[in-house]
Scaffold this motif. Structure first.
Motif, PDB file in Angstrom:
ATOM      1  N   LEU A  58     -34.270  -0.146  37.537  1.00 40.96           N
ATOM      2  CA  LEU A  58     -33.603  -1.362  37.979  1.00 40.96           C
ATOM      3  C   LEU A  58     -32.504  -1.005  38.967  1.00 40.96           C
ATOM      4  N   PRO A  59     -32.224  -1.861  39.938  1.00 39.79           N
ATOM      5  CA  PRO A  59     -31.176  -1.553  40.924  1.00 39.79           C
ATOM      6  C   PRO A  59     -29.841  -1.223  40.264  1.00 39.79           C
ATOM      7  N   GLY A  60     -29.289  -0.072  40.623  1.00 38.25           N
ATOM      8  CA  GLY A  60     -27.984   0.326  40.117  1.00 38.25           C
ATOM      9  C   GLY A  60     -27.982   0.890  38.722  1.00 38.25           C
ATOM     10  N   LYS A  61     -29.167   1.109  38.102  1.00 39.24           N
ATOM     11  CA  LYS A  61     -29.235   1.633  36.742  1.00 39.24           C
ATOM     12  C   LYS A  61     -30.091   2.894  36.691  1.00 39.24           C
ATOM     13  N   ALA A 107     -32.882 -10.509  42.875  1.00 42.50           N
ATOM     14  CA  ALA A 107     -31.857 -10.918  43.830  1.00 42.50           C
ATOM     15  C   ALA A 107     -31.073  -9.722  44.345  1.00 42.50           C
ATOM     16  N   GLN A 108     -30.871  -8.695  43.500  1.00 48.84           N
ATOM     17  CA  GLN A 108     -30.068  -7.537  43.866  1.00 48.84           C
ATOM     18  C   GLN A 108     -30.902  -6.374  44.401  1.00 48.84           C
ATOM     19  N   GLY A 109     -32.198  -6.574  44.583  1.00 50.27           N
ATOM     20  CA  GLY A 109     -33.068  -5.507  45.076  1.00 50.27           C
ATOM     21  C   GLY A 109     -34.400  -5.540  44.364  1.00 50.27           C
ATOM     22  N   GLU A 110     -35.059  -4.399  44.287  1.00 49.00           N
ATOM     23  CA  GLU A 110     -36.375  -4.322  43.665  1.00 49.00           C
ATOM     24  C   GLU A 110     -36.319  -3.539  42.358  1.00 49.00           C
ATOM     25  N   ALA A 111     -36.959  -4.087  41.334  1.00 47.03           N
ATOM     26  CA  ALA A 111     -37.247  -3.320  40.128  1.00 47.03           C
ATOM     27  C   ALA A 111     -38.607  -2.658  40.314  1.00 47.03           C
ATOM     28  N   ALA A 145     -43.254 -14.990  40.628  1.00 51.56           N
ATOM     29  CA  ALA A 145     -44.648 -14.868  41.062  1.00 51.56           C
ATOM     30  C   ALA A 145     -44.767 -13.912  42.239  1.00 51.56           C
ATOM     31  N   GLY A 146     -43.691 -13.186  42.554  1.00 51.87           N
ATOM     32  CA  GLY A 146     -43.693 -12.348  43.745  1.00 51.87           C
ATOM     33  C   GLY A 146     -43.923 -10.865  43.507  1.00 51.87           C
ATOM     34  N   ALA A 147     -44.260 -10.470  42.272  1.00 53.03           N
ATOM     35  CA  ALA A 147     -44.457  -9.056  41.976  1.00 53.03           C
ATOM     36  C   ALA A 147     -45.872  -8.608  42.322  1.00 53.03           C
ATOM     37  N   SER A 148     -46.059  -7.304  42.455  1.00 51.30           N
ATOM     38  CA  SER A 148     -47.401  -6.768  42.725  1.00 51.30           C
ATOM     39  C   SER A 148     -47.433  -5.293  42.392  1.00 51.30           C
ATOM     40  N   ILE A 149     -48.634  -4.821  42.065  1.00 50.99           N
ATOM     41  CA  ILE A 149     -48.880  -3.385  41.945  1.00 50.99           C
ATOM     42  C   ILE A 149     -49.448  -2.922  43.279  1.00 50.99           C
ATOM     43  N   GLY A 170     -50.029   4.251  39.633  1.00 53.11           N
ATOM     44  CA  GLY A 170     -49.736   2.927  40.164  1.00 53.11           C
ATOM     45  C   GLY A 170     -48.261   2.632  40.020  1.00 53.11           C
ATOM     46  N   GLU A 171     -47.782   1.679  40.802  1.00 53.46           N
ATOM     47  CA  GLU A 171     -46.376   1.299  40.740  1.00 53.46           C
ATOM     48  C   GLU A 171     -46.254  -0.217  40.876  1.00 53.46           C
ATOM     49  N   LEU A 172     -45.582  -0.835  39.912  1.00 55.36           N
ATOM     50  CA  LEU A 172     -45.309  -2.261  39.929  1.00 55.36           C
ATOM     51  C   LEU A 172     -43.965  -2.493  40.596  1.00 55.36           C
ATOM     52  N   VAL A 173     -43.920  -3.420  41.543  1.00 57.73           N
ATOM     53  CA  VAL A 173     -42.679  -3.771  42.235  1.00 57.73           C
ATOM     54  C   VAL A 173     -42.356  -5.230  41.942  1.00 57.73           C
ATOM     55  N   ILE A 174     -41.147  -5.471  41.396  1.00 52.08           N
ATOM     56  CA  ILE A 174     -40.706  -6.816  41.030  1.00 52.08           C
ATOM     57  C   ILE A 174     -39.468  -7.155  41.854  1.00 52.08           C
TER      58      ILE A 174
END
Length: 361
Positions: A335-338, A268-272, A242-246, A261-265
């Motif tokens: 995704l972090p690291g990808k 545990a390992q960072g932000e998607a 429930a912590g994501a936002s545009i 726009g950008e969605l940030v999710i």
């Protein structure tokens, strides 16, 4: 009154299935959209039943060559909720929660047959409950499922097969929200109508990303969820938060439609992060949402079927009836690291009234 549905174990109250509690605004709806991998042949459809006003309506809409072609239908429900047809438009459930078919029999220049097959088990969004003072404005549940689409669409004698790799989204929602004729008695004390909504079902090569938010004018969300779901995931699969936002968006001039726009999710390992690049605007009034003449659950007669063609280049996108859109978008998931991954999906938007975080008054 007993109906076909009474033969199935689906009752929600002690009464026959023809009745859904006592709220006249109860509804039960199917929604579909789909699009080719090259971004052409965007279509959407909806079919709803409204047991307490005894009406069923359906809509099918396709964008071709800059025109949103729409087929609208409405009929008396006759208290038979298992008849999932309205005029030329009908839905067949081939395998519940897995595969459905939408059929449009030839009518007013339209015909179609499209099969939708789920990429994973549907997600259940948090129950939507919202009040205006003491009055329940919304109380409903929705399942959402990204799908692979196959079939064809014909408009004015031109039949086009959906391309290999065509995808989209379907949902099912049921409960209470405003339908039919608006309430003649406003809330007391009077309040300015406001509504902020974003919904982003996104398709990638082997996964889906879902996000939605309803928020108050000050930006405080009252219903939100983001899900990252691999293909083939089962019940309660994937990552939910429930912590994501545009974040901050830029708007197309003289509209309430985002052009970036950008969605940030949070993970545990960072932000998607998902970057949106909208390139096609679908007006949701084409399937009844906010339509001035084809409001969901509105009284039209025993059976009425009409065609409507909307030239998108000539439409006033700043008009209130055009606030609600689905913007077909190229999207990039990081995704972090990808490495970044490209996909496609819709950025559904409706901003009614002020929304202070975006400077919308």
């Amino acid at each position: 009154m007993l109906t076909k549905a009474d033969e199935f174990p689906i009752h929600q109250t002690p009464e026959p299935i023809a009745y859904s509690g006592t709220d006249r605004n109860f509804y039960d709806r199917y929604f579909f959209n789909g699009y080719n991998p090259d971004g052409t042949e965007f279509f959407a459809a909806a079919l709803g039943v409204y047991p307490h006003v005894n009406i069923c309506d359906a809509h099918f809409s396709v964008i071709r060559d800059g025109v949103e072609h729409c087929l609208h239908a409405s009929r008396f429900l006759n208290m038979e909720r298992m008849d999932m047809s309205c005029g030329p438009i009908r839905i067949e459930v081939i395998e519940p929660l897995v595969k459905l078919k939408l059929i449009v029999e030839p009518s007013n220049g339209f015909a179609a047959e499209i099969t939708f097959e789920g990429r994973s088990f549907p997600i259940e969004e948090p129950r939507f409950v919202h009040r205006i003072g003491p009055r329940a404005f919304m109380d409903y549940t929705r399942l959402t499922q990204n799908v692979r689409c196959s079939g064809w669409i014909e408009i004015d004698g031109v039949r086009k097969e959906l391309q290999a790799g065509a995808v989209g989204t379907r949902d099912r929602s049921w409960g209470v929200r405003p339908i039919g004729a608006p309430d003649s008695q406003p809330p007391v004390p009077p309040v300015m109508p406001t509504f902020f909504w974003q919904w982003t079902p996104l398709n990638f090569a082997d996964s889906s990303v879902f996000f939605h938010v309803n928020a108050n004018p000050d930006g405080t969300p009252w219903n939100t969820r983001a899900v990252i779901l691999p293909d083939g995931a089962g019940h309660d699969g994937g990552y939910h938060t429930a912590g994501a936002s545009i974040g901050e968006v830029s708007f197309i001039p003289n509209t309430r439609h985002a052009q970036t726009g950008e969605l940030v999710i949070p993970l545990a390992q960072g932000e998607a992060k998902v970057k949106f690049e909208p390139f096609l605007t679908f007006l949701m009034k084409g399937i009844g949402y906010g339509h001035p003449q084809w409001r969901h659950g509105g009284f039209k007669g025993p059976l009425v079927v009409e065609r409507e063609d909307i030239d998108l280049a000539k439409e006033n996108m700043g008009a209130v009836e055009n606030f609600h859109i689905q913007a077909l978008s190229h999207v990039t998931l990081t995704l972090p690291g990808k490495d970044p991954e490209r996909g496609m999906g819709v950025f559904e938007q409706l901003i009614l009234g002020p929304y202070h975080p975006y400077g919308v008054g």
